[in-house]
Design a protein around this motif. Structure first.
Motif, short mmCIF file in Angstrom:
data_model
loop_
_atom_site.label_atom_id
_atom_site.label_comp_id
_atom_site.label_asym_id
_atom_site.label_seq_id
_atom_site.Cartn_x
_atom_site.Cartn_y
_atom_site.Cartn_z
N LYS A 33 -6.02 -6.24 -22.85
CA LYS A 33 -6.48 -4.86 -22.70
C LYS A 33 -7.43 -4.69 -21.51
CE LYS A 33 -10.25 -5.20 -26.05
NZ LYS A 33 -11.35 -5.13 -25.12
N ASP A 34 -8.02 -5.78 -21.04
CA ASP A 34 -8.96 -5.70 -19.92
C ASP A 34 -8.32 -5.98 -18.56
OD1 ASP A 34 -11.14 -5.16 -21.64
OD2 ASP A 34 -11.27 -7.30 -22.13
N TYR A 35 -7.09 -6.46 -18.56
CA TYR A 35 -6.40 -6.76 -17.30
C TYR A 35 -4.90 -6.74 -17.52
CZ TYR A 35 -4.57 -9.07 -13.20
OH TYR A 35 -3.86 -9.34 -12.07
N PRO A 36 -4.16 -6.11 -16.67
CA PRO A 36 -4.59 -5.29 -15.54
C PRO A 36 -4.95 -3.87 -15.99
CG PRO A 36 -2.19 -5.52 -15.52
CD PRO A 36 -2.70 -6.31 -16.68
N THR A 37 -5.88 -3.29 -15.33
CA THR A 37 -6.35 -1.95 -15.67
C THR A 37 -5.66 -0.89 -14.80
OG1 THR A 37 -8.15 -2.03 -14.08
CG2 THR A 37 -8.62 -2.85 -16.31
N LEU A 38 -5.86 0.35 -15.17
CA LEU A 38 -5.35 1.46 -14.37
C LEU A 38 -6.01 1.44 -12.99
CD1 LEU A 38 -3.60 3.99 -14.14
CD2 LEU A 38 -5.46 5.28 -15.21
N GLU A 39 -7.25 0.96 -12.91
CA GLU A 39 -7.94 0.87 -11.63
C GLU A 39 -7.23 -0.10 -10.68
OE1 GLU A 39 -9.58 1.00 -14.66
OE2 GLU A 39 -10.06 3.09 -14.23
N PHE A 40 -6.70 -1.22 -11.22
CA PHE A 40 -5.91 -2.15 -10.39
C PHE A 40 -4.68 -1.44 -9.84
CE2 PHE A 40 -8.27 -5.58 -12.47
CZ PHE A 40 -8.43 -6.48 -11.43
N VAL A 41 -4.01 -0.69 -10.69
CA VAL A 41 -2.81 0.03 -10.27
C VAL A 41 -3.16 1.00 -9.15
CG1 VAL A 41 -1.00 1.64 -10.99
CG2 VAL A 41 -1.74 -0.18 -12.55
N LYS A 42 -4.21 1.78 -9.35
CA LYS A 42 -4.61 2.76 -8.33
C LYS A 42 -5.02 2.09 -7.02
CE LYS A 42 -5.98 6.38 -11.56
NZ LYS A 42 -7.11 7.16 -12.11
N ALA A 43 -5.73 0.96 -7.12
CA ALA A 43 -6.14 0.24 -5.91
C ALA A 43 -4.92 -0.31 -5.17
CB ALA A 43 -7.11 -0.89 -6.26
N ASP A 44 -3.94 -0.83 -5.91
CA ASP A 44 -2.71 -1.34 -5.28
C ASP A 44 -1.95 -0.21 -4.58
OD1 ASP A 44 -3.20 -3.95 -6.08
OD2 ASP A 44 -1.86 -3.84 -7.83
N ILE A 45 -1.91 0.94 -5.21
CA ILE A 45 -1.24 2.10 -4.59
C ILE A 45 -1.98 2.51 -3.33
CG2 ILE A 45 -0.70 4.55 -4.87
CD1 ILE A 45 -0.10 3.89 -7.86
N GLU A 46 -3.29 2.58 -3.40
CA GLU A 46 -4.10 2.96 -2.25
C GLU A 46 -3.92 1.98 -1.09
OE1 GLU A 46 -6.63 5.32 -0.03
OE2 GLU A 46 -5.87 5.77 -2.04
N ALA A 47 -3.77 0.70 -1.40
CA ALA A 47 -3.59 -0.33 -0.38
C ALA A 47 -2.14 -0.42 0.11
CB ALA A 47 -4.02 -1.69 -0.94
N GLU A 48 -1.29 0.43 -0.44
CA GLU A 48 0.14 0.40 -0.11
C GLU A 48 0.74 -0.98 -0.33
OE1 GLU A 48 0.58 2.12 3.82
OE2 GLU A 48 0.29 4.14 3.00
N SER A 49 0.39 -1.57 -1.47
CA SER A 49 0.90 -2.90 -1.79
C SER A 49 1.55 -2.96 -3.18
CB SER A 49 -0.24 -3.93 -1.71
OG SER A 49 -1.23 -3.66 -2.67
N LEU A 50 1.79 -1.81 -3.79
CA LEU A 50 2.44 -1.80 -5.11
C LEU A 50 3.87 -1.30 -4.94
CD1 LEU A 50 2.32 -2.25 -8.14
CD2 LEU A 50 1.45 0.08 -8.39
N TYR A 51 4.79 -2.22 -5.17
CA TYR A 51 6.21 -1.91 -5.07
C TYR A 51 6.78 -1.66 -6.46
CZ TYR A 51 5.75 -3.70 -0.35
OH TYR A 51 5.36 -3.90 0.95
N ILE A 52 7.68 -0.70 -6.54
CA ILE A 52 8.29 -0.38 -7.83
C ILE A 52 9.80 -0.31 -7.68
CG2 ILE A 52 6.30 0.81 -8.83
CD1 ILE A 52 7.61 3.48 -8.02
#
Length: 160
Positions: A33-52
């Motif tokens: 429940k502590d990892y990965p968080t929504l904040e990790f997801v948002k940071a990955d999106i902001e860094a343009e490093s989250l592929y789906i």
């Protein structure tokens, strides 16, 4: 297979987070429940490093972070300018159907185009499905370590 491979956008954050949460407690998964968080997801999106990967109905069925992090820079690796692969997820209903391979092939091509000379990552030694996937795509185990209060195998892929 009719999938769409793309970088995640802000509007995808909650769906990716839900995908991550759906895998907690599955064999080999070290997430909680502590990892990965929504904040990790948002940071990955902001860094343009989250592929789906989306299915033909537009549902997110797989995700992987590749690039933005520098958490493994303190470890020795063969690639000189590697990206880090983290938070790889495939939805339970489509596991063991080639979705992980499809995602990984496209991530590898995307990070090559971004100028990386390899990929480095940590994977739980108990995550046999993930290890088989990475080995199938040429990743090699280079060491083991204890980090984040867990045991991990270190894997790398060097682009030739």
């Amino acid at each position: 297979m009719q999938y769409t491979f793309t970088l995640a956008q802000k509007a995808d954050a909650s769906a990716v987070f839900a995908l991550y949460q759906s895998l907690i407690g599955t064999p080999g998964c070290t997430w909680n429940k502590d990892y990965p968080t929504l904040e990790f997801v948002k940071a990955d999106i902001e860094a343009e490093s989250l592929y789906i990967l989306k299915d033909k109905q537009g549902n997110i069925i797989a995700a992987a972070s590749a690039g933005g992090e520098r958490e493994l820079d303190d470890l020795p690796w063969s690639p000189q300018n590697p990206c880090e692969l983290a938070r790889v997820a495939v939805a339970l209903p489509v596991q063991h159907q080639g979705v992980g391979s499809y995602l990984l092939q496209h991530v590898i091509e995307a990070v090559k185009q971004r100028g990386f000379d390899g990929i480095v990552m940590l994977v739980s030694p108990n995550n046999t499905a993930a290890i088989a996937l990475y080995k199938k795509h040429g990743f090699t185990q280079c060491a083991q370590l204890h980090r984040y209060d867990l045991d991990f195998d270190r894997y790398q892929l060097v682009f030739s």
